[in-house]
Write an enzyme that holds these catalytic residues in place. Sequence first.
Site, PDB file in Angstrom:
ATOM      1  N   LYS A 107       0.857  -1.191   0.000  1.00 60.35           N
ATOM      2  CA  LYS A 107       0.000   0.000   0.000  1.00 60.35           C
ATOM      3  C   LYS A 107       0.883   1.226   0.000  1.00 60.35           C
ATOM      4  O   LYS A 107       1.999   1.189   0.520  1.00 60.35           O
ATOM      5  CB  LYS A 107      -0.871   0.020   1.267  1.00 60.35           C
ATOM      6  CG  LYS A 107      -2.089   0.891   1.140  1.00 60.35           C
ATOM      7  CD  LYS A 107      -3.192   0.177   0.398  1.00 60.35           C
ATOM      8  CE  LYS A 107      -4.468   0.946   0.367  1.00 60.35           C
ATOM      9  NZ  LYS A 107      -5.605   0.078   0.037  1.00 60.35           N
TER      10      LYS A 107
HETATM   11  N1  GLU Z   1      -7.145   0.362  -3.123  1.00 60.92           N
HETATM   12  C1  GLU Z   1      -7.957  -0.767  -3.363  1.00 60.92           C
HETATM   13  C2  GLU Z   1      -8.041  -1.650  -2.142  1.00 60.92           C
HETATM   14  O1  GLU Z   1      -7.865  -1.211  -1.035  1.00 60.92           O
HETATM   15  C3  GLU Z   1      -7.576  -1.513  -4.633  1.00 60.92           C
HETATM   16  C4  GLU Z   1      -6.220  -2.110  -4.638  1.00 60.92           C
HETATM   17  C5  GLU Z   1      -5.795  -2.667  -5.990  1.00 60.92           C
HETATM   18  O2  GLU Z   1      -6.607  -2.698  -6.901  1.00 60.92           O
HETATM   19  O3  GLU Z   1      -4.635  -3.062  -6.087  1.00 60.92           O
HETATM   20  O4  GLU Z   1      -8.349  -2.817  -2.212  1.00 60.92           O
END
Ligand code: GLU
Length: 476
Positions: A107
């Site tokens: 993240k």
């Molecule tokens: N930000 C989104 C989540 O928390 C999508 C993450 C992604 O598609 O890699 O799942």
Amino acid sequence: MLDTKEPGFRENVDLMFRRAVSHLDLSPGLAEKIQVCNATYTVRFGVRLRGKIETFVGYRSVHSEHMEPVKGGIRYAPEVNQNEVEALAALMTYKCALVETPFGGSKGGLCIDPRQYEEHELEQITRRFAYELAKRDLIHPAQNVPAPDMGTGEREMAWIADQYARMNTTDINARACVTGKPLNSGGIKGRVEATGRGVQYALREFFRHPEDVALAHLSGSLAGKRIIVQGLGNVGYHAAKFLREEDDTLITAIIERDGALVNPAGLDPDAVRAWIVQTGGVKGYPEAEYIENGRSVLEAECDILVPAALEGVININNADRIKAPLIIEAANGPITASADEILREKGVVIIPDLYANAGGVTVSYFEWVKNLSHIRFGRMQRRNEEAHALLLVSELERLSSDEKLGWQLQPDFKRRYLQGADELQLVRSGLDDTMRTAYQNISEEWHRRDDVTDLRTAAFIVAIERVAASYRAKGL
Ligand code: GLU
């Protein structure tokens, strides 16, 4: 956001993780290895804006590399911090394992209030952040693939993809370095709506299990259920829209930054969103009662509560006043570990974040595969499938013209049957299948073990067992 009496977000995720691990018999040290965050990179970079250099702080955290690339969004918010990014990265590991997308967890975050900047300034800042991450392989099609999260969307992903491509001019897979891109930069149909769509599919699957519905002290189908949604961002808006338009539910309240709107007869998320765009908030919206203390509406009477905004909104201070018998966590970490315990004791059923909002990463997976295969889904098969269908339809038409048989085709049958699946239909079908299968895995675990009394623990167990199997296969 969190009360100081409560542990931080990362500790909350760890508490939930350890609760699940206590039901498992993992080899010594393995749980610890899975739980720890492998690395967090902090970057401070300067961008010349409005005549002076402004310094920004950003993070990219890699929680687990049991599978690569690692995957997870990039968040733009003023309160982004290392603890939050690490918690979100850990959730990505479990989320990916649960819905069987072949990724580790990661993240990113940038401390910024995007509303304070012009578009061209945001582009400069995003490109510089992307440059800092890409030069350390923290953006890379085979190693680390970001996506949108709070405060970012297609536009930022297009800038990131372009920045990576400029730095890697001969990488034929450059477009797979990030997902959630616009269609014209290598995106996929259905990605923007995917997380909200996933919430809808998750609820539909939940209501296909009457014994689970009964445990939430509810009955019947989704139709007619009263839903409160917190946050009308990308996830909350799409979830509310689809649940209202396609499942006949009533959106009885919408909670936003500046207050809440309540209407027992149901709100139209499109109209409310248009009002927010026009006026900057929900206040003054004509067809509802406005409540200034929006948070208090989390405690209002309803059948289903959908927190789709920030983490920690249901915490030790309000958990015992929550009346919803069923909560689906569209946001990441909206319920703290202490609140989770209080709600469990009250008999509230919680469909947990690592499952409920996994629709986004699921469709990201499809986009990544599309980018690597360099071809749109369905391009080779669609007309061929239509030709096959036409054979059958022609034969049926021939038979139904025989008066002696007395057959008649439904008026719309030919058009509907002949339609081969396009990319959007395939994406929705893949997402639906993923959400159904994952729920079935979790529910099975929930009912199979007498000592597991909630969906969150069951979901963590399914995910942790998969991550553990992956480590074992590597000989760890
Ligand atoms: N930000 C989104 C989540 O928390 C999508 C993450 C992604 O598609 O890699 O799942």
